[in-house]
Design an enzyme around this catalytic site. Sequence first.
Site, PDB file in Angstrom:
ATOM      1  N   ASP A 100       0.854  -1.184   0.000  1.00 22.19           N
ATOM      2  CA  ASP A 100       0.000   0.000   0.000  1.00 22.19           C
ATOM      3  C   ASP A 100       0.891   1.235   0.000  1.00 22.19           C
ATOM      4  OD1 ASP A 100      -2.013  -1.822   0.206  1.00 22.19           O
ATOM      5  OD2 ASP A 100      -2.701  -1.202   2.200  1.00 22.19           O
ATOM      6  N   ASP A 116     -15.271  -3.780  -1.236  1.00 19.93           N
ATOM      7  CA  ASP A 116     -14.821  -3.550   0.135  1.00 19.93           C
ATOM      8  C   ASP A 116     -16.066  -3.384   0.993  1.00 19.93           C
ATOM      9  OD1 ASP A 116     -12.242  -3.405  -0.977  1.00 19.93           O
ATOM     10  OD2 ASP A 116     -12.448  -1.252  -1.297  1.00 19.93           O
TER      11      ASP A 116
END
Length: 240
Positions: free
Chosen positions: A8, A129
Site C-alpha cells: 500500500d 470492500d
Amino acid sequence: MQIFPAIDLKNGQCVRLFQGDFSKKTVVNEDPIAQAKAFATDGATYLHIVDLDGALEGRPINLEIIQRMKKAAKIPVQVGGGIRSMAQVDYYLESGIDRVIIGSAALTDPDFLRAAVQKYGAKIVAGIDAKNGFVATRGWLDVSQVSYLDLAKRMEKVGVETIIYTDISRDGTLTGPNLEQMANLKEHVKVSLIASGGVSSRADLEALAQLGLYGAIAGKALYNHDISMSDIVEVEQIAY
C-alpha cells in the site's frame, strides 16, 4: 491458489492501515521499489499494489513509483486506488500494468465498469470492500446500503471475471479472514475470488485455499513476519 503480497502506497512509502483508518498508519518500508523487488526475489509471482493517495484523490497519484516497482520486481502487478474513469484505466494498462482494480466506481458508476470490462476483459478486476456486509466506497470513508453479495452478483452480470473481496473490519487486524463471507460468495457467484483482510498465518491461507478460491492477499502478516514468503510459495503449490 495465487497469493498476492500487498504493498500500500502513501506519500511514496509502503504503509499498513488498521481497518482502513488513515489515522492508524504504520510505515513498513520507506522504499517501495526495494520492497517489491524483495518480495519477487523471495518467490512472489504477482503483486497487489494499492495507491492510497489515489483512493483519496480519485485519480492515480503514484504511477511512476508503481512502474519502477514492476520493473524492479519483474513479475505481474495488479493496481487499485482511485481508478474512476476509462482514461485512468487506459493510463495504467498502456503503461504496462497487468490488471487494474475498479473499486468505488464499480458501485457508483456501473456503466464505466461495464465499458472497461468490454474493452479490457480479464485485465479488469472488481474490488468489493465491505464493512459489516455493506459496501464501502471512497477510500472506505462512505458505507452504502448495498450488500457485498448483491454487488458481486451485479459484477458477474456485467462480465467481471475476478473479484477482490475485502472485509474492512478485519483488514490490518491479524484476526483471520472472514471465511463465512468468502464461502457465501463462492457459493453464489462463479467468478474468480480473491480474499483480502485479516490473514494472520499460514493456517489462514490454507483455510482460504480449501474454500477453492482463486487467490488471497497477504499484507500485515508478511511485514510482521507471521507469514514468510516460503509459506506463501508452499501454499501456492498445494492442491486442495
